[in-house]
Design an enzyme around this catalytic site. Sequence first.
Site, PDB file in Angstrom:
ATOM      1  N   ASP A 107       0.838  -1.193   0.000  1.00 22.17           N
ATOM      2  CA  ASP A 107       0.000   0.000   0.000  1.00 22.17           C
ATOM      3  C   ASP A 107       0.882   1.256   0.000  1.00 22.17           C
ATOM      4  OD1 ASP A 107      -3.030   0.811   0.467  1.00 22.17           O
ATOM      5  OD2 ASP A 107      -1.886   1.984   1.928  1.00 22.17           O
ATOM      6  N   ARG A 108       0.751   2.152   0.979  1.00 21.32           N
ATOM      7  CA  ARG A 108       1.586   3.361   0.992  1.00 21.32           C
ATOM      8  C   ARG A 108       3.062   3.007   1.010  1.00 21.32           C
ATOM      9  NH1 ARG A 108      -1.372   6.813  -1.062  1.00 21.32           N
ATOM     10  NH2 ARG A 108       0.005   8.480  -0.331  1.00 21.32           N
ATOM     11  N   HIS A 152     -11.220   8.196  -0.350  1.00 20.83           N
ATOM     12  CA  HIS A 152     -10.293   8.807   0.602  1.00 20.83           C
ATOM     13  C   HIS A 152      -9.135   9.504  -0.099  1.00 20.83           C
ATOM     14  CE1 HIS A 152      -8.738   4.881  -0.412  1.00 20.83           C
ATOM     15  NE2 HIS A 152      -7.602   5.107   0.206  1.00 20.83           N
ATOM     16  N   TYR A 212      -0.881  11.494   1.856  1.00 17.42           N
ATOM     17  CA  TYR A 212      -1.817  11.331   0.745  1.00 17.42           C
ATOM     18  C   TYR A 212      -1.863  12.573  -0.141  1.00 17.42           C
ATOM     19  CZ  TYR A 212      -3.879   6.824   1.918  1.00 17.42           C
ATOM     20  OH  TYR A 212      -4.091   5.481   2.112  1.00 17.42           O
ATOM     21  N   HIS A 272      -7.078  -7.018   0.850  1.00 17.80           N
ATOM     22  CA  HIS A 272      -6.028  -6.010   0.742  1.00 17.80           C
ATOM     23  C   HIS A 272      -4.916  -6.236   1.761  1.00 17.80           C
ATOM     24  CE1 HIS A 272      -4.150  -2.131   0.060  1.00 17.80           C
ATOM     25  NE2 HIS A 272      -4.330  -1.797   1.336  1.00 17.80           N
TER      26      HIS A 272
END
Length: 292
Positions: A107-108, A152, A212, A272
Amino acid sequence: MTLALPGFDHVRLPGADGVELAAAVGGSGSPVVLLHGFPQTHLMWRHVAERLAAEHTVICPDLRGYGASDKPAATSPEVYAKRTMAADVVNAARALGHEHVALVGHDRGALVAFRAGLDHPETVTHLGLLDIVPTLDMWNVLHGVPAAVGYHLFLMAQPPGVPEAMIANSADVFFGSFLDAWTGDPSAMPPKIRAAYLRASAAAVTSIVADYRASAGIDITHDQADLDAGSQLAMPVTVVQQDWGARLGYDAAAVWRAWAPDLDHRLTGAGHFMAEEAPDEITTAIRHLLTR
């Protein structure tokens, strides 16, 4: 209650620009760095790290802005650019004496790992990426109603003020909604782990939003510059992801082939949070990557 990876040392390491990263370090052998995703901390690697530590030195930092790592103010877009966060990771590895590392991100953390692979090919020997496409491609494939799954991303792309206030006022609901919606097997995330993620995220709203927001600005600029220059990932790359391409109408493997000539692209039936739901599968994929 502070949770820790059993058998690992918990240290603070120098990142970039005076930032320090909290990290769990364990095992021995060639180094593997594991980077967590949202809304999590290094604890997401607890199962995979234990398995890999049997044959590798495993380094699990909290990203800048997350967990117990420093959370500098976003005084410029560069503070939470993935380029800066990648420099954190490379500097932290060097502080432990490692000039060459395998790097795996979720992910990030995978976006940070992707940037590290492009910016530091002399350091990153192998690259594993879980459940992402690059930032530039991510924005390009989000269209129409199916893009609501990434609401988001749009919320936290807004100018400072409103996103931070909205999220801070309902932090457990906001962050918990992702932990619930993205988990294919709820038993893989025990209550104490879920609570630890919520505590850490609620204490890091401003820096998480800044992370983000960077991906709606400076990170796109950096990716576009590499695309225009024909830059590619020079090392073996393994991508493991859910079949988002089928859901959003794009060819995920083709997206990745444009960036990674030496690509092993895999789809998983796990949710996920695949490192927690399917640790044996993810460990096997990482071990295979390290043989290439």
